[in-house]
Write a protein that holds these residues in place. Structure first.
Motif, PDB file in Angstrom:
ATOM      1  N   LEU A   1       6.315 -42.867  52.411  1.00 33.17           N
ATOM      2  CA  LEU A   1       6.330 -41.525  51.835  1.00 33.17           C
ATOM      3  C   LEU A   1       5.133 -40.733  52.356  1.00 33.17           C
ATOM      4  CD1 LEU A   1       7.294 -42.392  48.152  1.00 33.17           C
ATOM      5  CD2 LEU A   1       8.765 -41.437  49.922  1.00 33.17           C
ATOM      6  N   PRO A   2       5.307 -39.446  52.625  1.00 32.70           N
ATOM      7  CA  PRO A   2       4.192 -38.664  53.177  1.00 32.70           C
ATOM      8  C   PRO A   2       3.111 -38.401  52.141  1.00 32.70           C
ATOM      9  CG  PRO A   2       6.065 -37.239  52.704  1.00 32.70           C
ATOM     10  CD  PRO A   2       6.543 -38.652  52.486  1.00 32.70           C
ATOM     11  N   LEU A   3       1.876 -38.425  52.578  1.00 30.45           N
ATOM     12  CA  LEU A   3       0.737 -38.071  51.744  1.00 30.45           C
ATOM     13  C   LEU A   3       0.166 -36.740  52.228  1.00 30.45           C
ATOM     14  CD1 LEU A   3      -1.202 -41.484  51.565  1.00 30.45           C
ATOM     15  CD2 LEU A   3       0.619 -40.650  50.050  1.00 30.45           C
ATOM     16  N   HIS A   4      -0.515 -36.039  51.329  1.00 26.06           N
ATOM     17  CA  HIS A   4      -1.224 -34.837  51.759  1.00 26.06           C
ATOM     18  C   HIS A   4      -2.300 -35.235  52.771  1.00 26.06           C
ATOM     19  CE1 HIS A   4       0.597 -31.916  49.058  1.00 26.06           C
ATOM     20  NE2 HIS A   4       0.541 -32.815  48.091  1.00 26.06           N
ATOM     21  N   PRO A   5      -2.578 -34.384  53.739  1.00 22.41           N
ATOM     22  CA  PRO A   5      -3.505 -34.773  54.815  1.00 22.41           C
ATOM     23  C   PRO A   5      -4.934 -35.024  54.348  1.00 22.41           C
ATOM     24  CG  PRO A   5      -2.884 -32.450  54.996  1.00 22.41           C
ATOM     25  CD  PRO A   5      -1.974 -33.059  53.982  1.00 22.41           C
ATOM     26  N   GLU A   6      -5.361 -34.368  53.260  1.00 23.10           N
ATOM     27  CA  GLU A   6      -6.735 -34.528  52.803  1.00 23.10           C
ATOM     28  C   GLU A   6      -6.782 -34.638  51.288  1.00 23.10           C
ATOM     29  OE1 GLU A   6      -8.983 -31.244  54.215  1.00 23.10           O
ATOM     30  OE2 GLU A   6      -8.923 -31.873  56.326  1.00 23.10           O
ATOM     31  N   SER A   7      -7.800 -35.307  50.801  1.00 25.66           N
ATOM     32  CA  SER A   7      -8.055 -35.319  49.367  1.00 25.66           C
ATOM     33  C   SER A   7      -9.009 -34.188  49.025  1.00 25.66           C
ATOM     34  CB  SER A   7      -8.635 -36.664  48.928  1.00 25.66           C
ATOM     35  OG  SER A   7      -9.882 -36.896  49.549  1.00 25.66           O
ATOM     36  N   ARG A   8      -8.841 -33.617  47.835  1.00 22.87           N
ATOM     37  CA  ARG A   8      -9.656 -32.501  47.390  1.00 22.87           C
ATOM     38  C   ARG A   8     -10.737 -32.998  46.442  1.00 22.87           C
ATOM     39  NH1 ARG A   8      -4.648 -29.700  44.675  1.00 22.87           N
ATOM     40  NH2 ARG A   8      -4.775 -31.794  43.768  1.00 22.87           N
ATOM     41  N   ALA A   9     -11.615 -32.112  46.061  1.00 22.03           N
ATOM     42  CA  ALA A   9     -12.692 -32.488  45.158  1.00 22.03           C
ATOM     43  C   ALA A   9     -12.150 -33.024  43.837  1.00 22.03           C
ATOM     44  CB  ALA A   9     -13.619 -31.297  44.918  1.00 22.03           C
ATOM     45  N   ILE A  10     -11.111 -32.372  43.291  1.00 22.21           N
ATOM     46  CA  ILE A  10     -10.561 -32.817  42.015  1.00 22.21           C
ATOM     47  C   ILE A  10      -9.927 -34.194  42.145  1.00 22.21           C
ATOM     48  CG2 ILE A  10      -8.326 -31.662  42.381  1.00 22.21           C
ATOM     49  CD1 ILE A  10      -8.240 -31.179  39.357  1.00 22.21           C
ATOM     50  N   ASP A  11      -9.298 -34.489  43.293  1.00 21.84           N
ATOM     51  CA  ASP A  11      -8.663 -35.788  43.508  1.00 21.84           C
ATOM     52  C   ASP A  11      -9.697 -36.902  43.613  1.00 21.84           C
ATOM     53  OD1 ASP A  11      -6.141 -34.433  43.752  1.00 21.84           O
ATOM     54  OD2 ASP A  11      -6.691 -33.941  45.821  1.00 21.84           O
ATOM     55  N   GLN A  12     -10.858 -36.564  44.150  1.00 19.79           N
ATOM     56  CA  GLN A  12     -11.931 -37.546  44.286  1.00 19.79           C
ATOM     57  C   GLN A  12     -12.702 -37.735  42.989  1.00 19.79           C
ATOM     58  OE1 GLN A  12     -14.277 -36.125  47.587  1.00 19.79           O
ATOM     59  NE2 GLN A  12     -12.495 -35.974  48.932  1.00 19.79           N
TER      60      GLN A  12
ATOM     61  N   ALA B   1      -0.790 -38.413  33.019  1.00 15.01           N
ATOM     62  CA  ALA B   1      -0.239 -39.064  34.213  1.00 15.01           C
ATOM     63  C   ALA B   1      -0.940 -38.548  35.463  1.00 15.01           C
ATOM     64  CB  ALA B   1       1.264 -38.796  34.313  1.00 15.01           C
ATOM     65  N   GLY B   2      -1.497 -39.459  36.259  1.00 11.80           N
ATOM     66  CA  GLY B   2      -2.190 -39.061  37.469  1.00 11.80           C
ATOM     67  C   GLY B   2      -3.576 -38.494  37.222  1.00 11.80           C
ATOM     68  N   ARG B   3      -4.028 -38.555  35.994  1.00  9.70           N
ATOM     69  CA  ARG B   3      -5.381 -38.100  35.665  1.00  9.70           C
ATOM     70  C   ARG B   3      -6.188 -39.275  35.102  1.00  9.70           C
ATOM     71  NH1 ARG B   3      -6.244 -32.621  35.647  1.00  9.70           N
ATOM     72  NH2 ARG B   3      -8.009 -32.902  34.233  1.00  9.70           N
ATOM     73  N   SER B   4      -5.734 -39.817  33.976  1.00 14.13           N
ATOM     74  CA  SER B   4      -6.424 -40.971  33.394  1.00 14.13           C
ATOM     75  C   SER B   4      -5.578 -42.229  33.479  1.00 14.13           C
ATOM     76  CB  SER B   4      -6.786 -40.698  31.935  1.00 14.13           C
ATOM     77  OG  SER B   4      -5.617 -40.394  31.185  1.00 14.13           O
ATOM     78  N   THR B   5      -4.297 -42.093  33.795  1.00 13.84           N
ATOM     79  CA  THR B   5      -3.395 -43.246  33.820  1.00 13.84           C
ATOM     80  C   THR B   5      -2.764 -43.434  35.195  1.00 13.84           C
ATOM     81  OG1 THR B   5      -1.482 -41.959  33.073  1.00 13.84           O
ATOM     82  CG2 THR B   5      -2.854 -42.985  31.373  1.00 13.84           C
ATOM     83  N   LEU B   6      -2.372 -44.681  35.432  1.00 17.18           N
ATOM     84  CA  LEU B   6      -1.763 -45.099  36.687  1.00 17.18           C
ATOM     85  C   LEU B   6      -0.600 -46.017  36.358  1.00 17.18           C
ATOM     86  CD1 LEU B   6      -1.964 -45.524  39.852  1.00 17.18           C
ATOM     87  CD2 LEU B   6      -3.474 -47.454  39.330  1.00 17.18           C
ATOM     88  N   GLY B   7       0.528 -45.808  37.006  1.00 19.66           N
ATOM     89  CA  GLY B   7       1.686 -46.666  36.817  1.00 19.66           C
ATOM     90  C   GLY B   7       2.037 -47.386  38.108  1.00 19.66           C
TER      91      GLY B   7
ATOM     92  N   ILE C   1      -3.257 -43.201  48.013  1.00 17.22           N
ATOM     93  CA  ILE C   1      -2.090 -42.756  47.245  1.00 17.22           C
ATOM     94  C   ILE C   1      -2.543 -41.974  46.019  1.00 17.22           C
ATOM     95  CG2 ILE C   1      -0.052 -43.488  45.963  1.00 17.22           C
ATOM     96  CD1 ILE C   1      -0.005 -45.989  47.782  1.00 17.22           C
ATOM     97  N   TRP C   2      -3.570 -42.468  45.341  1.00 14.43           N
ATOM     98  CA  TRP C   2      -4.078 -41.782  44.144  1.00 14.43           C
ATOM     99  C   TRP C   2      -4.565 -40.377  44.499  1.00 14.43           C
ATOM    100  CZ3 TRP C   2      -4.099 -42.085  39.004  1.00 14.43           C
ATOM    101  CH2 TRP C   2      -5.027 -41.317  38.297  1.00 14.43           C
ATOM    102  N   GLU C   3      -5.273 -40.253  45.583  1.00 11.10           N
ATOM    103  CA  GLU C   3      -5.876 -38.964  45.922  1.00 11.10           C
ATOM    104  C   GLU C   3      -4.920 -38.031  46.652  1.00 11.10           C
ATOM    105  OE1 GLU C   3      -9.468 -39.664  48.094  1.00 11.10           O
ATOM    106  OE2 GLU C   3     -10.506 -40.562  46.381  1.00 11.10           O
ATOM    107  N   ARG C   4      -3.978 -38.594  47.445  1.00  8.77           N
ATOM    108  CA  ARG C   4      -3.191 -37.741  48.331  1.00  8.77           C
ATOM    109  C   ARG C   4      -1.683 -37.781  48.089  1.00  8.77           C
ATOM    110  NH1 ARG C   4      -3.509 -38.663  53.752  1.00  8.77           N
ATOM    111  NH2 ARG C   4      -4.374 -40.786  53.724  1.00  8.77           N
TER     112      ARG C   4
END
Length: 441
Positions: free
Chosen positions: A41-52, A300-306, A337-340
């Protein structure tokens, strides 16, 4: 016995008896084989400050889809293991990656987690990183030997599913004798030195027995009680008559407030699930212990991971696979995957403008943002509107109205699938009129 004097029941005695005896729908397989994992599956090319900056604190990991129950409300239609579940080595590496990402607590689930041969090795690896190791189980096969092995591996707590009295529980769990097996599991785990808790599905069959379940928790010295609404996904979508209607929350929440008082007496922590809310008059009673003193937007995608057993990564374990998987750990690192991963960014990016229907107009729109993404998505096929809200039900009641969900399309019969529903606003019935959603009155 329950000390709660009133026992709100959304079903008449006759309707309850009919539902308890009703056979499974025969048009779909009970335990279908899952499709192979979606790969590359494609990921975004870069992670952002919020993702990090944002990191998952809590991971819920389906380590196998194999199950020894056949619960009639199971959203994943568990039964058979996935065709491409992770190897032991891949699982242990994933544990290491979770620790590196900052996960503090891992709850292993299934299917039924103990049906995977290396489940204790996975528990042991989790504990080696000082992450909390928990499990949620139906308890059918939690023998003294399995409980002892779990304790030796470092498993800290197990939540056993109990959904009402024996007849109701066995009907919902799909196997006669499952209630007694769950009680035995609690005994076996406590004897092995593992802390125990209970989780309960709230629906039209189980709701009248919530007080009785709580008294059982007190007797069994359980530390917590997780409660959540049964959601219209998987097998639950096949039998919508069992689901609560949004207007049933008008009776449910006063009951939960009374049960919270009893929980405090029994020193049992009431843990409302993310789809129980939002912002009604009992919010501070039920969630006053949370950092803000009330529920807030979907985590979902903030404090939790599935995590699915084939390595698919989602922001929440309950979200349907097809629309919400952001990547697979066989293709990318968990961090990437978490970040992008696009679907994992959903709650980081959404605004009030992404809401629709009643939720778009609500006073709490910016704080709540439609509550549980999972609950709304499986009803309508898109997030942003959630009729299972106490505040919303009360606002409609003040106008002499109520909301009712009706199924338009059946679920196709695959793990984590859902049908299509609509929500109807209608006049509140007069006193003494039927509240059965199938009634023609």
């Amino acid at each position: 016995m329950s000390r709660v004097l009133d026992r709100p029941d959304p079903l008449s005695a006759e309707a309850r008896g009919e539902e308890l005896k009703k056979a499974r729908p025969k048009s779909l397989p009970i335990a279908p084989m899952a499709l192979p994992a979606r790969r590359q599956l494609p990921l975004h090319p870069e992670s952002r400050a919020i993702d990090q900056r944002i990191r998952p604190l809590y991971a819920v990991w389906e380590i196998t889809l194999a199950c020894d129950l056949a619960c009639r409300h199971c959203g994943s239609r568990a039964g058979q293991d996935r065709p491409d579940e992770l190897s032991t080595e891949q699982c242990l590496d994933l544990v290491d990656q979770m620790a590196g990402l900052g996960v503090r607590e891992v709850s292993v689930i299934g299917g039924e987690a103990y049906l995977r041969e290396d489940w204790v090795d996975i528990i042991r690896r989790i504990r080696s990183h000082n992450m909390m190791a928990l499990m949620t189980s139906g308890g059918r096969g939690f023998t003294p030997e399995r409980a002892k092995a779990a304790a030796e591996a470092g498993l800290q707590s197990v939540s056993i599913s109990i959904d009402g009295d024996e007849e109701t529980h066995d009907r919902l769990r799909g196997v006669k004798g499952s209630y007694r097996a769950a009680i035995a599991a609690l005994h076996n785990l406590r004897a092995a030195g593992i802390k125990v808790s209970v989780n309960t599905q709230i629906n039209r069959l189980s709701m009248p027995f919530l007080g009785d379940v709580l008294e059982l928790l007190g007797e069994m010295k359980c530390h917590s009680w997780q409660i959540q609404l049964t959601v219209a996904m998987g097998r639950a979508a096949d039998e919508p008559e069992v689901l609560l209607q949004p207007y049933d929350l008008l009776e449910l929440f006063p009951l939960l407030a009374k049960l919270k008082e009893r929980c405090d007496e029994l020193k049992v922590r009431m843990w409302p699930g993310n789809n129980l809310g939002y912002f009604g008059p009992y919010e501070s009673v039920l969630r006053g212990q949370m950092p803000r003193g009330h529920m807030y937007s979907c985590g979902a995608g903030r404090s939790t991971l599935g995590i699915e057993a084939d390595g698919s990564i989602k922001g929440c374990p309950s979200l349907p696979t097809e629309a919400w998987v952001g990547g697979n750990i066989r293709d990318h690192s968990l961090k990437d995957i978490w970040e992008r991963g696009g679907p994992l960014r959903y709650t980081r990016d959404r605004t009030v403008e992404d809401l629709w229907g009643y939720c778009r107009t609500c006073y709490y729109a910016d704080e709540c943002r439609a509550g549980c993404t999972w609950t709304g998505f499986v009803l309508f096929g898109k997030p942003g509107n959630n009729p299972y809200c106490h505040h919303r039900a009360l606002e409609h009641q003040r106008e002499g109205k109520r909301e009712r969900v009706v199924k338009l399309e059946d679920a196709p019969g695959l793990p984590f699938d859902h049908g299509k529903f609509d929500v109807i606003v209608e006049p509140m019935p007069s006193a003494g009129a039927s509240t059965d959603p199938t009634s023609t009155e």
